[in-house]
Scaffold this active site. Structure first.
Site, short mmCIF file in Angstrom:
data_model
loop_
_atom_site.label_atom_id
_atom_site.label_comp_id
_atom_site.label_asym_id
_atom_site.label_seq_id
_atom_site.Cartn_x
_atom_site.Cartn_y
_atom_site.Cartn_z
N ASP A 102 0.82 -1.21 0.00
CA ASP A 102 0.00 0.00 0.00
C ASP A 102 0.84 1.25 0.00
O ASP A 102 0.44 2.29 0.46
CB ASP A 102 -0.95 -0.01 1.21
CG ASP A 102 -0.16 -0.12 2.53
OD1 ASP A 102 1.08 -0.44 2.43
OD2 ASP A 102 -0.73 0.12 3.59
N GLU A 103 2.05 1.13 -0.53
CA GLU A 103 2.95 2.27 -0.62
C GLU A 103 2.89 2.89 -2.02
O GLU A 103 3.01 2.21 -3.02
CB GLU A 103 4.39 1.86 -0.35
CG GLU A 103 4.66 1.48 1.10
CD GLU A 103 6.08 1.00 1.29
OE1 GLU A 103 6.52 0.84 2.41
OE2 GLU A 103 6.76 0.76 0.26
#
Lengths: 182, 421
Positions: free
Chosen positions: B326-327
């Site tokens: 989720d970066e």
């Protein structure tokens, strides 16, 4: 002998007619001696009479040693024999017993003219050896030029036209050449 | 143009040579046959004429033979013989002894004429001379080579002239023909070399008038078309492979590699004075929970939506990438101040204010923590800048949800997202 005979025959044939020769002459014939006889026979061959004479009666008047060969060798023209005869200068009415008259030298001009006058309208073939201009009244003339052994044949057209003897125009081929005086 | 090796000849030369040979052969054959036929008819004419001349002469010399006057024969002999193609006349008497003769004055090519006449006209014209039905001599006429020579000369000359005309016409016609044949071929050759050298598959060959060349050209055009399609296919494949290599398949955003390359490029190009290059390191706050509670599909959907929202809030020149999990990260070039970077960060945080509606009727809320690092202020190289941004993001995360944090500067600003759940 046989050789001689052949040469006679040659003369005859060259004279264009079936000229038969049978000579006893011991001397070999001189080539020049044949020249004038040949011309005379040639003229006879090219002339036509109303009635073909048989034989051709050839009268020689005056001096004409050039014709001696004709007396020595019998000859024929167109199958008919030629009978030579020496006649007197003063004989008249030649046309009655001659078909051809050869006028040699040694005659007076007047007698020649008389002869031609007499022959006018007659079937007489006249050949003159004494008229280099061919103006006296003969049909044919022979003219000797210096340096030549054979004479030139001349003709007198006026006389030929009036004469009852018909002359083949081919003779003109010979006479014309002579007329140039070669 | 393909270089022609010395040993090979061009089609045009071959055609011209072939044309020339055919024309030459035709003219030679025609000329030869005309010469032969002409020669034969001329010979028969000359022989008849000789016979006639002999008879004419025989007629003319008859009196001379009768009188034995060979000089009298010379006149008519010359008159007749000189006007005819006669070289020699001989009149023989009855015994075959020469009587009279005539010989043509030697011409300019006297010896050659005589030799030619002897070779080509061996027969004599002969005629007998008759008088009163008795053969008194004969005429032999030999032909002169004068007419024959001029005929052969004229024949050869006209043959040469014909040859010349033929050569000119043949070369002109072959040039015309080769224009029709060679020009399309040359065009084909040029198209082939262009295709080979420049990979110019878009070129097409003009259709020729000759059926075979038409087929060849059409075939080549088809081949070019196929090649072009194939090339386009390859290019597409290559582009999609490249896209795959540089993009994240899930969100369609550039991946970490692409992002790092772009960042390195941007730093290498140099940053204009007074401006900065900013990296925003973004991490989803609730993502792990969503993934665990709603499953990977829902997590993927959430990631796709986050990507879409991020992309819609940045400038056209900014690059949004998914670094993994989720970066996310945003690369902003030529940023004038902290303010622009922080304004973007605020925009991004604000974009997540609305909850996300999932397919199963679930509604999830997801917030972001953002770390901002600037170059040249925080780091000069890509790795350093990214690490600084990463560290700033962790500080933001520690500070609470929906916050962003600048690198090295300990300033922590919190942004109230007005949580809705």
């Amino acid at each position: 002998m046989l050789n001689h005979l052949r040469q006679k025959l040659l003369l005859a044939v060259l004279a264009s007619s079936a000229l038969v020769a049978a000579s006893e002459s011991p001397a070999p014939p001189d080539r020049a001696a044949l020249n004038v006889p040949r011309i005379v026979l040639g003229v006879i061959a090219y002339s036509t009479w109303a009635q073909k004479p048989d034989p051709f009666r050839l009268c020689v008047i005056g001096e004409a040693p050039e014709l001696d060969m004709l007396f020595e060798v019998p000859s024929m023209v167109g199958g008919n024999a030629v009978a030579p005869l020496r006649v007197d200068t003063h004989a008249l009415r030649l046309s009655e017993f001659c078909d051809i008259a050869y006028v040699g030298r040694g005659l007076e001009v007047a007698s020649r003219r008389a002869l031609y006058l007499d022959a006018e309208g007659q079937a007489l073939l006249t050949i003159s050896a004494a008229d280099p201009d061919c103006s006296e009244g003969s049909l044919f003339c022979l003219r000797w030029s210096p340096g030549t052994d054979s004479p030139a044949l001349l003709l007198n057209l006026d006389v030929i036209t009036r004469s009852p003897i018909q002359v083949n125009p081919r003779v003109l081929q010979i006479t014309r050449g002579s007329g140039r005086g070669r | 143009m393909i270089d022609t090796p010395h040993s090979s000849t061009t089609l045009a030369v071959l055609l011209e040579r072939a044309h020339f040979r055919v024309a030459l052969l035709a003219v030679l054959l025609a000329g030869l046959s005309i010469l032969v036929v002409g020669f034969l008819s001329l010979r028969s004419y000359v022989e008849k004429d000789l016979q006639f001349s002999a008879r004419t002469i025989a007629h003319a010399v008859e009196a001379s033979l009768v009188f034995g006057d060979s000089r009298a024969a010379e006149g008519p002999l010359e008159i007749i013989a000189s006007s005819r193609p006669i070289s020699h006349v001989e009149v023989l008497d009855r015994n075959g002894s020469p009587f009279a003769s005539w010989r043509a004055p030697a011409g300019r090519l006297g010896a050659l004429e005589d030799r030619l006449a002897q070779l080509a006209l061996p027969r004599l014209g002969e005629a007998d001379v008759h008088f009163d039905g008795v053969r008194i001599g004969s005429v032999h006429v030999k032909a002169a080579g004068r007419d024959l020579l001029s005929f052969i000369g004229l024949g050869l000359f006209s043959a040469l002239v014909c040859l010349g005309i033929t050569a000119v016409l043949a070369s002109r016609m072959s040039r015309q023909a080769s224009r029709h044949i060679v020009a399309p071929l040359r065009e084909l050759v040029e198209a082939v070399s262009a295709t080979r050298d420049e990979r110019a598959f878009h070129k097409r060959v003009e259709v020729a008038r000759i059926a075979e060349l038409q087929q060849l050209g059409a075939g080549f055009n088809d081949l070019l078309e196929e090649l072009e399609e194939w090339q386009a296919q390859v290019r597409n494949d290559y582009a999609s492979l490249e896209h795959l290599a540089c993009h994240d398949p899930l969100t369609g955003l550039p991946n970490r590699r692409r992002f790092e390359d772009a960042l390195a490029d941007a730093l290498n190009q140099g940053i204009p004075a007074g401006l900065s290059t900013a990296v925003l390191f973004i991490d989803g706050d609730e993502f792990k929970t969503i993934n665990d509670e709603l499953g990977h599909e829902a997590g993927d959907e959430v990631l796709r939506i986050i990507a879409r929202r991020l992309r819609s809030r940045v400038r056209a020149t900014d690059l949004v990438a998914r670094l993994g999990g989720d970066e996310f990260a945003v690369l902003m070039v030529e940023v004038d101040s902290h303010v622009s970077a922080s304004r973007t960060a605020e925009e991004l945080i604000a974009s997540m204010e609305h909850p996300i509606n999932l397919a199963g009727g679930h509604q999830v809320s997801c917030t972001l923590s953002i770390g901002i690092a600037l170059s040249p202020q925080n780091a000069g190289d890509a790795t350093g800048l990214l690490r600084a941004a990463d560290m700033a993001m962790y500080r933001a995360k520690r500070a609470g949800r929906s916050t962003y944090c600048f690198a090295t500067e300990p300033t922590v600003r919190s942004h109230q997202t007005g949580e809705k759940s």
